[in-house]
Design a protein around this motif. Sequence first.
Motif: not given
Length: 97
Positions: A23-31, A33-38
């Motif tokens: 879940w912690h890895s997922a949070l890092a992925g969230k930030f 993906i949102e930054k790069l893929a918008r």
Amino acid sequence: MDISAKEFESFRGVKIVACGTSWHSALAGKFLIEKLARIPVEVDYGSEFRYRDPIVTPDLLTVVISQSGETADTIAASARPYRKARARSPSVTWWAP
């Protein structure tokens, strides 16, 4: 993964389902993906997601992340709603002895 470039371009959101340290890895992925893929990203606990009736559409990419010992909850969480909606749901699993 059997997802074409055209399919990736059609996604309008990402949901990441994980448990425990995943879940912690997922949070890092969230930030990232949102930054790069918008595009918007939601992170859910697999153990809670499993008992909900989530809104799943074909334009939602769901990434399932699991680690040894957490796999059953996470896989069970993702299986039913995504088959029903014919949505795409790749998974990431790692294991270290």
